[in-house]
Scaffold this active site. Structure first.
Site, PDB file in Angstrom:
ATOM      1  N   GLU A  45       0.832  -1.214   0.000  1.00  0.00           N
ATOM      2  CA  GLU A  45       0.000   0.000   0.000  1.00  0.00           C
ATOM      3  C   GLU A  45       0.859   1.253   0.000  1.00  0.00           C
ATOM      4  O   GLU A  45       0.469   2.288  -0.540  1.00  0.00           O
ATOM      5  CB  GLU A  45      -0.949   0.011   1.210  1.00  0.00           C
ATOM      6  CG  GLU A  45      -2.195  -0.829   0.992  1.00  0.00           C
ATOM      7  CD  GLU A  45      -3.338  -0.516   1.949  1.00  0.00           C
ATOM      8  OE1 GLU A  45      -3.134   0.223   2.940  1.00  0.00           O
ATOM      9  OE2 GLU A  45      -4.443  -1.026   1.727  1.00  0.00           O
ATOM     10  N   HIS A  80       9.270 -26.804   0.678  1.00  0.00           N
ATOM     11  CA  HIS A  80       8.629 -27.909  -0.035  1.00  0.00           C
ATOM     12  C   HIS A  80       7.517 -27.410  -0.947  1.00  0.00           C
ATOM     13  O   HIS A  80       6.628 -28.159  -1.322  1.00  0.00           O
ATOM     14  CB  HIS A  80       8.090 -28.919   0.992  1.00  0.00           C
ATOM     15  CG  HIS A  80       9.179 -29.410   1.893  1.00  0.00           C
ATOM     16  ND1 HIS A  80       9.911 -30.538   1.628  1.00  0.00           N
ATOM     17  CD2 HIS A  80       9.704 -28.872   3.025  1.00  0.00           C
ATOM     18  CE1 HIS A  80      10.824 -30.702   2.577  1.00  0.00           C
ATOM     19  NE2 HIS A  80      10.723 -29.705   3.426  1.00  0.00           N
ATOM     20  N   LYS A 126     -13.791   0.224  -3.363  1.00  0.00           N
ATOM     21  CA  LYS A 126     -14.723   0.507  -2.261  1.00  0.00           C
ATOM     22  C   LYS A 126     -16.006   1.108  -2.813  1.00  0.00           C
ATOM     23  O   LYS A 126     -17.117   0.735  -2.428  1.00  0.00           O
ATOM     24  CB  LYS A 126     -14.087   1.508  -1.283  1.00  0.00           C
ATOM     25  CG  LYS A 126     -13.134   0.904  -0.286  1.00  0.00           C
ATOM     26  CD  LYS A 126     -12.797   1.950   0.774  1.00  0.00           C
ATOM     27  CE  LYS A 126     -11.655   1.497   1.653  1.00  0.00           C
ATOM     28  NZ  LYS A 126     -11.212   2.530   2.579  1.00  0.00           N
TER      29      LYS A 126
END
Ligand code: PA5
Length: 468
Positions: free
Chosen positions: A294, A323, A437
């Protein structure tokens, strides 16, 4: 006194070669380039523009947190944080780092403190499972809603759900005893609701973005309630503060860290992998991801030019991801800078059990210390990466406690500020989060967003042209 250290020799040309390493003259050049960035950050601090820098010394916030923690001590069995992004990731990171793994499950390990739950999503299945479990325990549960604005859809929807539940189950006045709001001192939707309903409140400091707010009441309350040494945390941050203002990169770990990351971004390594070798540190990598992404991912620079910059932060966990990811990390594109987090003294030890006679090939493990194994695996992975000319940094914790956690958080916050100056962008805004938003408001039929809803519906319509 416990401490962390930044080890950077394994990014040098001596170790990973000229093509991928940083030579002595490049280090010297970087030291000159980072000086104005450090000076600018210091200036911004003096001018009061980056108040997060002074949070470790703020007694008022500390006392307010201790007061609320003392008020609720012994009264509740469950402490639930409702927040998202910068209003949750620090809380989660501190709890994973500084409370035992079985904290929520084992009352003895909890030592009389409440269980901690952090809800940073709006997943109906997840929240339903919690609400099914909480049942009659609601009376023994306190909710800390953390939202500077109070308008964040995720946090607001969770808050409204809980408010309704408390009112329905425990009566009209229950919210006052069961909700603590951490929000803006004067403004915003949550401040309005809290004042109107008479909730206990704590302050999200002015000018401190969520991702820089761990040392404010945002991060400190849940930590204090769970028995984490918040004085030690702030002490660690203050200790690190003494090291990250000097203009000499070779004695300033935040400047060194920022400069190395910036250098590699500009040299074809735009991916930054944080690779803790300790389960307890895994959520610091999550917290770092938000801080880095951000703050540094920006389309325009401070002069208004389009730049589209930003290193991509990736989290991995040792040894688990050996792994899963290391094949790519070693043989895939050499486009990453690795930062290992390592703990010298885990504070606990496990001695591996004996070997059955039929499996002598496991004999090297019998009687070995598990801390030796995990750190050997870290060094082995680093060795393998270096073998393939992949540059590596290490942040070494001599042990993991509140002090070193505080040092680490502060180190990375200031690293981010200095890196932001090197990239020439605004570190503290996040304009790109807004459109999503607003589109959510439109899709949720919020008044005033009808035009946007019309615009986005065709794009988001699922049209049946699925392959499967
Ligand atoms: O770092 C940030 O600023 C964001 O992640 C915010 O913390 C997040 O969007 C939540 O905002 P608010 O505290 O207003 O609910």
């Amino acid at each position: 006194m416990s401490k962390i250290g930044l080890y950077y020799k394994n990014v040098s040309a001596e170790v990973v070669g000229d093509e991928h390493g940083i030579s002595k003259s490049q280090f010297a050049e970087l030291a000159q380039q980072v000086k104005p960035a450090i000076a600018e950050v210091n200036k911004q601090r003096k001018e009061g523009k980056i108040p997060y820098r002074d949070l470790p010394y703020n007694k008022e916030y500390l006392e307010s947190v201790k007061q609320v923690a003392a008020d609720i001590e012994g009264k509740f069995e469950n402490f639930v944080v409702l927040g998202i992004g910068g209003s949750a990731l620090g809380n989660i990171a501190l709890q994973t780092a500084l409370s035992p793994y079985m904290y929520n499950t084992d009352a003895a390990q909890r030592n009389g403190k409440p269980r901690l739950f952090v809800f940073d999503n709006v997943d109906p299945a997840q929240l339903s499972s919690f609400l099914d479990w909480i049942g009659d325990k609601l009376e023994k549960t306190v909710f800390n809603v953390i939202s500077k604005s109070g308008r964040t859809a995720e946090t607001a929807s969770q808050f409204l759900t809980i408010r309704q539940l408390l009112t329905d189950k425990l009566g009209r006045h229950a919210c006052r005893d069961h909700i603590i709001a951490t929000t803006d001192a004067n403004e915003g939707t949550m401040r309005k609701i809290a004042d109107d309903a008479g909730y206990r409140t704590l302050v999200v400091p002015d000018g401190v973005g969520g991702r820089f707010s761990v040392f404010s009441p945002v991060g400190l309350l849940s930590a204090a309630v769970c028995g984490i040494d918040i004085d030690g945390l702030l002490e660690g941050a203050a200790q690190m503060d003494k090291k990250v203002s000097g203009e000499d990169m070779f004695t300033n770990p935040a400047a060194m860290n920022a400069a190395i990351n910036w250098h590699y971004y500009n040299r074809g390594k735009p991916i930054s992998v944080m690779f803790p070798y300790a389960y307890a540190l895994k959520d610091f990598a999550d917290w770092y991801r938000q801080l880095w992404a951000e703050s540094l991912g920006k389309s325009v620079d401070l002069k208004g030019n389009e730049v589209f910059v930003g290193p991509t932060p990736v989290k991995a966990l040792g040894t688990t991801d050996q792994h899963s990811q290391v094949q790519l990390y070693r043989e895939g594109p050499n486009d990453k800078l690795f930062t290992f987090l390592q703990i010298e003294d885990f504070g606990k030890e496990i001695t591996v059990g004996s070997t059955p006679n039929c499996a002598p090939e496991l004999g090297y493990l019998a009687g070995a210390k598990m801390s030796k194994l995990i750190n050997a695996e870290k060094m082995a992975t680093e060795y393998a990466l270096l073998h393939d000319k992949r540059p590596c940094l290490t942040v070494l914790f001599d042990r993991l406690d509140a002090v070193t956690a505080g040092q680490f958080i502060y180190l990375y916050e200031v690293t981010t500020s200095i890196a932001g100056e090197l990239f020439g962008i605004n570190t503290y805004d996040q304009p790109a989060v807004e459109l999503g938003k607003e589109a959510t408001f439109a899709l949720m039929d919020r008044e005033g967003y009808e035009k946007l809803a019309e615009k986005i519906r065709p794009v988001t319509k699922i049209d049946g042209d699925f392959l499967v």
